[in-house]
Scaffold this motif. Sequence first.
Motif, PDB file in Angstrom:
ATOM      1  N   ILE A 154      47.971  21.704  29.214  1.00  0.00           N
ATOM      2  CA  ILE A 154      49.377  21.499  28.876  1.00  0.00           C
ATOM      3  C   ILE A 154      49.923  22.810  28.324  1.00  0.00           C
ATOM      4  CG2 ILE A 154      51.009  20.185  27.470  1.00  0.00           C
ATOM      5  CD1 ILE A 154      48.869  18.003  27.258  1.00  0.00           C
ATOM      6  N   SER A 155      51.085  23.195  28.780  1.00  0.00           N
ATOM      7  CA  SER A 155      51.724  24.394  28.244  1.00  0.00           C
ATOM      8  C   SER A 155      53.171  24.079  27.900  1.00  0.00           C
ATOM      9  CB  SER A 155      51.660  25.554  29.247  1.00  0.00           C
ATOM     10  OG  SER A 155      52.480  25.279  30.362  1.00  0.00           O
TER      11      SER A 155
ATOM     12  N   ALA B 126      43.929  12.616  23.737  1.00  0.00           N
ATOM     13  CA  ALA B 126      42.907  12.036  24.615  1.00  0.00           C
ATOM     14  C   ALA B 126      41.970  13.113  25.160  1.00  0.00           C
ATOM     15  CB  ALA B 126      43.575  11.286  25.766  1.00  0.00           C
ATOM     16  N   LEU B 127      42.496  14.316  25.381  1.00  0.00           N
ATOM     17  CA  LEU B 127      41.663  15.408  25.889  1.00  0.00           C
ATOM     18  C   LEU B 127      40.741  15.951  24.804  1.00  0.00           C
ATOM     19  CD1 LEU B 127      44.316  17.377  27.991  1.00  0.00           C
ATOM     20  CD2 LEU B 127      42.348  16.105  28.887  1.00  0.00           C
ATOM     21  N   GLU B 128      41.248  16.029  23.584  1.00  0.00           N
ATOM     22  CA  GLU B 128      40.469  16.557  22.470  1.00  0.00           C
ATOM     23  C   GLU B 128      39.836  15.386  21.713  1.00  0.00           C
ATOM     24  OE1 GLU B 128      39.678  19.528  21.768  1.00  0.00           O
ATOM     25  OE2 GLU B 128      41.019  20.636  23.103  1.00  0.00           O
ATOM     26  N   LYS B 129      38.633  15.022  22.087  1.00  0.00           N
ATOM     27  CA  LYS B 129      37.978  13.833  21.535  1.00  0.00           C
ATOM     28  C   LYS B 129      37.763  13.928  20.027  1.00  0.00           C
ATOM     29  CE  LYS B 129      37.341  12.329  25.799  1.00  0.00           C
ATOM     30  NZ  LYS B 129      38.103  11.203  26.342  1.00  0.00           N
ATOM     31  N   GLU B 130      37.687  15.150  19.492  1.00  0.00           N
ATOM     32  CA  GLU B 130      37.353  15.314  18.080  1.00  0.00           C
ATOM     33  C   GLU B 130      38.540  15.124  17.149  1.00  0.00           C
ATOM     34  OE1 GLU B 130      35.247  18.967  17.456  1.00  0.00           O
ATOM     35  OE2 GLU B 130      34.090  18.749  19.294  1.00  0.00           O
ATOM     36  N   ILE B 131      39.745  15.051  17.696  1.00  0.00           N
ATOM     37  CA  ILE B 131      40.933  14.866  16.871  1.00  0.00           C
ATOM     38  C   ILE B 131      41.266  13.375  16.815  1.00  0.00           C
ATOM     39  CG2 ILE B 131      43.393  15.368  16.613  1.00  0.00           C
ATOM     40  CD1 ILE B 131      42.923  17.983  18.079  1.00  0.00           C
TER      41      ILE B 131
ATOM     42  N   GLU C 233      44.074  21.470  10.200  1.00  0.00           N
ATOM     43  CA  GLU C 233      44.155  20.384   9.213  1.00  0.00           C
ATOM     44  C   GLU C 233      45.600  20.009   8.934  1.00  0.00           C
ATOM     45  OE1 GLU C 233      42.735  19.427   4.614  1.00  0.00           O
ATOM     46  OE2 GLU C 233      41.929  21.176   5.680  1.00  0.00           O
ATOM     47  N   GLU C 234      46.461  21.022   8.809  1.00  0.00           N
ATOM     48  CA  GLU C 234      47.877  20.759   8.545  1.00  0.00           C
ATOM     49  C   GLU C 234      48.536  20.042   9.718  1.00  0.00           C
ATOM     50  OE1 GLU C 234      52.021  23.217   7.536  1.00  0.00           O
ATOM     51  OE2 GLU C 234      50.104  24.293   7.720  1.00  0.00           O
ATOM     52  N   ALA C 235      48.196  20.464  10.945  1.00  0.00           N
ATOM     53  CA  ALA C 235      48.786  19.850  12.140  1.00  0.00           C
ATOM     54  C   ALA C 235      48.399  18.380  12.244  1.00  0.00           C
ATOM     55  CB  ALA C 235      48.349  20.607  13.389  1.00  0.00           C
ATOM     56  N   ILE C 236      47.140  18.058  11.939  1.00  0.00           N
ATOM     57  CA  ILE C 236      46.689  16.665  12.007  1.00  0.00           C
ATOM     58  C   ILE C 236      47.389  15.828  10.943  1.00  0.00           C
ATOM     59  CG2 ILE C 236      44.704  15.137  11.689  1.00  0.00           C
ATOM     60  CD1 ILE C 236      42.975  17.327  12.961  1.00  0.00           C
TER      61      ILE C 236
ATOM     62  N   GLU D 211      49.764  17.854  19.653  1.00  0.00           N
ATOM     63  CA  GLU D 211      49.800  18.894  20.696  1.00  0.00           C
ATOM     64  C   GLU D 211      49.422  20.242  20.090  1.00  0.00           C
ATOM     65  OE1 GLU D 211      50.558  21.541  23.826  1.00  0.00           O
ATOM     66  OE2 GLU D 211      49.900  19.479  23.723  1.00  0.00           O
ATOM     67  N   LYS D 212      49.996  20.538  18.923  1.00  0.00           N
ATOM     68  CA  LYS D 212      49.660  21.773  18.225  1.00  0.00           C
ATOM     69  C   LYS D 212      48.192  21.776  17.819  1.00  0.00           C
ATOM     70  CE  LYS D 212      51.042  24.499  14.157  1.00  0.00           C
ATOM     71  NZ  LYS D 212      51.996  24.581  13.022  1.00  0.00           N
ATOM     72  N   ALA D 213      47.713  20.636  17.321  1.00  0.00           N
ATOM     73  CA  ALA D 213      46.313  20.529  16.907  1.00  0.00           C
ATOM     74  C   ALA D 213      45.370  20.786  18.074  1.00  0.00           C
ATOM     75  CB  ALA D 213      46.057  19.151  16.304  1.00  0.00           C
ATOM     76  N   ALA D 214      45.719  20.286  19.248  1.00  0.00           N
ATOM     77  CA  ALA D 214      44.866  20.477  20.420  1.00  0.00           C
ATOM     78  C   ALA D 214      44.790  21.941  20.829  1.00  0.00           C
ATOM     79  CB  ALA D 214      45.388  19.629  21.580  1.00  0.00           C
ATOM     80  N   LEU D 215      45.925  22.626  20.766  1.00  0.00           N
ATOM     81  CA  LEU D 215      45.945  24.048  21.110  1.00  0.00           C
ATOM     82  C   LEU D 215      45.111  24.856  20.118  1.00  0.00           C
ATOM     83  CD1 LEU D 215      49.711  24.521  22.053  1.00  0.00           C
ATOM     84  CD2 LEU D 215      47.756  24.522  23.602  1.00  0.00           C
ATOM     85  N   ILE D 216      45.237  24.515  18.842  1.00  0.00           N
ATOM     86  CA  ILE D 216      44.462  25.221  17.815  1.00  0.00           C
ATOM     87  C   ILE D 216      42.969  24.961  18.010  1.00  0.00           C
ATOM     88  CG2 ILE D 216      44.009  25.369  15.328  1.00  0.00           C
ATOM     89  CD1 ILE D 216      46.994  24.614  14.912  1.00  0.00           C
TER      90      ILE D 216
END
Length: 203
Positions: free
Chosen positions: A11-12, A49-54, A182-185, A191-196
């Motif tokens: 995603i961009s 969904a792509l970032e399973k850890e979030i 941590e702040e994004a979550i 979306e920001k969390a996934a990019l980070i």
Amino acid sequence: MSLVKLTIKGISYSQTQNGAYALILNEVDGDRQLPIVIGAFEAQSIAIALEKEITPPRPLTHDLFKTIADKYEIVITQVIIHKLVDGVFYSSIVCERDAKEEIIDARTSDAIALALRFNAPIFTYKNILDKAGIFLNKNKQESYSDEMNDDDILSDPEVFSEEEVENIYSKFSIQELHDMLEEAIQNEDYEKAALIKDEIDKK
């Protein structure tokens, strides 16, 4: 018409539409890609969904749907992007319950967010990919203008360069990235969390 299987490239942030994102799908057995403009909420849901850890502190709408579907033993078996009119993609969700199949119309962004949660494959028809498929590298782009019809394809397909999909958080240190993650979550900006998270994994 033959179906072509797709996977999610990433995603961009959309360069042409404020507040929108581009979901880029890859052709499994080829080099073409299908860019689809989606909203911020759907981008966040797909990124989660792509970032399973979030893990969001509260379930998102698509997570809630998955919980309800599991409760009533409804399974999504596949998603098909079946039509493209005036730049808008139309999709179908193929569901199954008690060996009975049902097909439900859905926005493509919602359909893909759910497909990820059910581990369901994503398909499109070959003629759609022939008409709207692009190459990430402009030097490899093929023209399908001879086959295009204004009534059922993107009027101006967007071509993404490598620089446009590069993670904007590459300049930050690991510690800064962890703090930002941590702040994004906490702010539910997934979306920001996934990019980070992607950038942390690279480092």
